[in-house]
Design an enzyme around this catalytic site. Structure first.
Site, short mmCIF file in Angstrom:
data_model
loop_
_atom_site.label_atom_id
_atom_site.label_comp_id
_atom_site.label_asym_id
_atom_site.label_seq_id
_atom_site.Cartn_x
_atom_site.Cartn_y
_atom_site.Cartn_z
N ASP A 1 0.84 -1.19 0.00
CA ASP A 1 0.00 0.00 0.00
C ASP A 1 0.88 1.25 0.00
OD1 ASP A 1 -2.29 1.48 -0.04
OD2 ASP A 1 -2.77 1.21 2.09
N HIS B 1 -3.59 13.90 0.87
CA HIS B 1 -3.77 12.97 2.00
C HIS B 1 -2.55 13.04 2.93
CE1 HIS B 1 -4.79 9.51 4.40
NE2 HIS B 1 -3.70 8.88 4.03
N ARG C 1 2.04 16.73 12.88
CA ARG C 1 3.25 17.52 13.11
C ARG C 1 3.05 19.01 12.85
NH1 ARG C 1 4.80 12.90 10.38
NH2 ARG C 1 4.43 13.97 8.40
N GLU D 1 -10.67 3.92 3.73
CA GLU D 1 -9.76 4.72 2.91
C GLU D 1 -10.09 4.46 1.45
OE1 GLU D 1 -5.72 3.83 4.22
OE2 GLU D 1 -5.80 5.55 5.59
N GLU E 1 -9.28 4.12 -2.09
CA GLU E 1 -8.04 3.85 -2.82
C GLU E 1 -8.34 3.14 -4.13
OE1 GLU E 1 -4.74 2.27 -0.68
OE2 GLU E 1 -5.41 3.03 1.26
N ASP F 1 -9.34 0.43 2.11
CA ASP F 1 -8.38 -0.02 3.12
C ASP F 1 -8.96 0.35 4.50
OD1 ASP F 1 -6.13 -0.79 4.50
OD2 ASP F 1 -5.01 1.04 4.04
N ARG G 1 -8.34 3.74 13.46
CA ARG G 1 -7.46 4.89 13.72
C ARG G 1 -6.92 4.94 15.13
NH1 ARG G 1 -5.91 5.97 8.73
NH2 ARG G 1 -7.62 6.68 7.40
N GLN H 1 -4.23 2.46 15.33
CA GLN H 1 -3.10 3.00 14.56
C GLN H 1 -2.35 4.08 15.35
OE1 GLN H 1 -4.38 4.88 10.91
NE2 GLN H 1 -2.35 4.84 10.00
N TYR I 1 1.46 2.79 15.60
CA TYR I 1 2.52 3.35 14.75
C TYR I 1 1.90 4.39 13.83
CZ TYR I 1 6.82 3.54 12.08
OH TYR I 1 7.98 3.96 11.51
N LYS J 1 -4.55 -2.08 10.26
CA LYS J 1 -4.91 -2.20 8.86
C LYS J 1 -5.17 -3.63 8.42
CE LYS J 1 -3.97 2.14 7.61
NZ LYS J 1 -4.75 3.00 6.74
N THR K 1 -9.19 -5.70 4.12
CA THR K 1 -9.07 -4.76 3.01
C THR K 1 -9.98 -5.28 1.91
OG1 THR K 1 -6.74 -4.46 3.59
CG2 THR K 1 -7.43 -3.65 1.44
N THR L 1 -4.72 6.38 0.26
CA THR L 1 -5.93 7.20 0.25
C THR L 1 -5.80 8.33 -0.76
OG1 THR L 1 -6.10 6.76 2.60
CG2 THR L 1 -7.48 8.54 1.72
N GLU M 1 -9.70 12.54 7.62
CA GLU M 1 -9.56 13.87 7.03
C GLU M 1 -10.90 14.60 6.93
OE1 GLU M 1 -6.76 13.89 3.45
OE2 GLU M 1 -7.17 11.78 3.82
CA CA Z 1 -4.10 2.86 2.98
#
Ligand code: CA
Length: 417
Positions: free
Chosen positions: A127, A134, A143, A200, A202, A234, A238, A241, A245, A254, A258, A351, A365
């Site tokens: 992926d 995105h 950040r 997501e 995709e 996907d 969250r 996640q 990581y 994830k 899928t 995404t 988002e």
């Molecule tokens: Ca993805």
């Protein structure tokens, strides 16, 4: 070009498309078919009758198989030939099927009467993270806007290796996963059902002939190794996640499920919708550069159906052209270290978000991590997807008078076990 089969102008499957998939008729084994209008054309029967006895197939029977893998391995000359033969047989000027009621009864099935399966035995799944908007949005959340993109993002198509065993075909229900999450203001995690369930939007492409270990695929050869594209969701947890990581999902956030659409739209069918890849700044390193590199104009949508909405609601509209990195660049980068790809491998886009708020490709988002919930037409709100929600992704390329579409990838969320 016109078929003797009736195809509505809004159908995703006119004679110009002819996507390949694996279907199982009510009384029979799974085999290869092509979608035309609301029907499936049975290529196994046509193969048995000798229609694919051509040099490009090298004497091989590939359409009675329950996956496209053998066909994928044959490569582009065979794919083109199969498309040409199929297009000819479906053409309104060709009498072979048109005027043979008995044969038509054998080779055509209503799509509503067959079960679609995964198009391929997917050996490996990767992926990417190739949509600028995105990556920028997610990076801004993590950040701040000044450091939204990691320094490497515009130099290489970032990706992670996903899990192939949990890829399912459209229509399969998806169960809310359990996992470790860390509540706000807590140092220690808790275990329980995910509370930030996301989709997501995709696309993904299927690999045809692979490359030997140690032999990279040059970017100008990449298209020879790409059979076609599917829609992909996907599914993402969250909160799992966020603790596990960030920003990618290399593990449990994830790999629980899928979903992909069953029909694979070939590069040949997408050719009329090809667009030059926009200029990239900074200019990529030479191995990622091709003078005629390309993208496609494919419209993409996600629809949400809740238990109480009367009709599915469109929650985002975006476009394949929102991908910064091309599929050729993704493939060239994937193999540049000698990594070998194999027929049936699946490489996904990441995404696909556009520049505007209503073109974002996931709830993360769309609601800005839950801060701005979506309001649906019946007054319901959503920060994340809830149990009973059905999320459907669809896409198509619009031509004058017809569209080349992908059908859909859909799944309903079941409560945690
Ligand atoms: Ca993805």
């Amino acid at each position: 070009m016109k078929s003797f089969i009736d195809v509505a102008p809004a159908s995703h499957f006119p004679i110009q498309n002819l996507p390949f998939g694996i279907f199982k008729p009510a009384n029979g084994s799974a085999r290869v078919g092509v979608a035309i209008g609301e029907l499936v054309l049975d290529l196994a029967v046509l193969e048995e009758r000798g229609h694919f006895r051509v040099p490009e197939f090298d004497g091989r029977n590939v359409f009675s198989a329950d996956s496209l893998n053998s066909f994928l391995a044959l490569g582009r000359p065979a794919w083109r030939k199969a498309r040409a033969v199929t297009q000819h047989l479906l053409n309104s000027e060709t009498p072979i099927l048109r005027d043979d009621a008995e044969l038509r009864a054998r080779v055509f099935h209503a799509q509503k009467d067959v079960t679609m399966q995964l198009p391929a035995r997917i050996g490996d799944y990767t992926d990417f993270y190739s949509s600028y908007h995105h990556a920028h949005n997610v990076g801004t959340m993590l950040r701040g806007p000044d450091n939204a993109l990691m320094p490497n993002w515009k130099w290489l198509p970032v990706a992670y290796h996903g899990r192939a065993s949990s890829i399912v075909v459209s229509g399969t229900d998806v169960r809310r996963p359990h996992g470790q999450t860390r509540p706000p203001d807590s140092a220690a995690p808790v275990f329980g059902a995910s509370r930030s369930f996301d989709f997501e939007l995709e696309t993904a492409f299927l690999i045809g002939p692979g490359n030997p270990l140690g032999s990279p695929i040059a970017i100008d050869q990449a298209a020879h190794h790409i059979f076609g594209l599917v829609m992909m969701n996907d599914w993402s947890a969250r909160d799992v996640q966020a603790w596990e990581y960030q920003p990618l999902g290399p593990f449990l956030a994830k790999n629980f499920c899928t979903s992909i659409s069953p029909w694979v739209v070939t590069l040949e069918a997408l050719e009329p919708f090809r667009k030059p890849l926009p200029t990239q700044d900074p200019e990529p390193l030479p191995y990622l550069r091709a003078p005629d590199d390309f993208t496609y104009d494919i419209q993409l949508e996600a629809h949400l159906q809740t238990r109480t909405l009367t009709a599915p609601h469109t929650i985002t509209r975006t476009n394949f052209q929102n991908l910064y990195w091309s599929i050729a660049q993704q493939l060239a980068h994937h193999t540049v270290n000698g990594c070998n790809l194999q027929p049936g491998d699946l490489l996904a886009s990441g995404t696909i978000s556009g520049a505007t708020e209503d073109s974002r490709g996931c709830m993360l988002e769309l609601t800005w991590r839950g801060a701005n919930p979506l309001t649906l037409p019946n007054g319901e709100t959503r920060k994340w997807l809830e149990d009973g929600d059905r999320l459907t992704i669809t896409g198509w390329a619009q031509a004058d008078g017809y569209r080349v579409g992908f059908g859909e990838v859909t799944g309903q969320i079941l409560p945690a076990a």
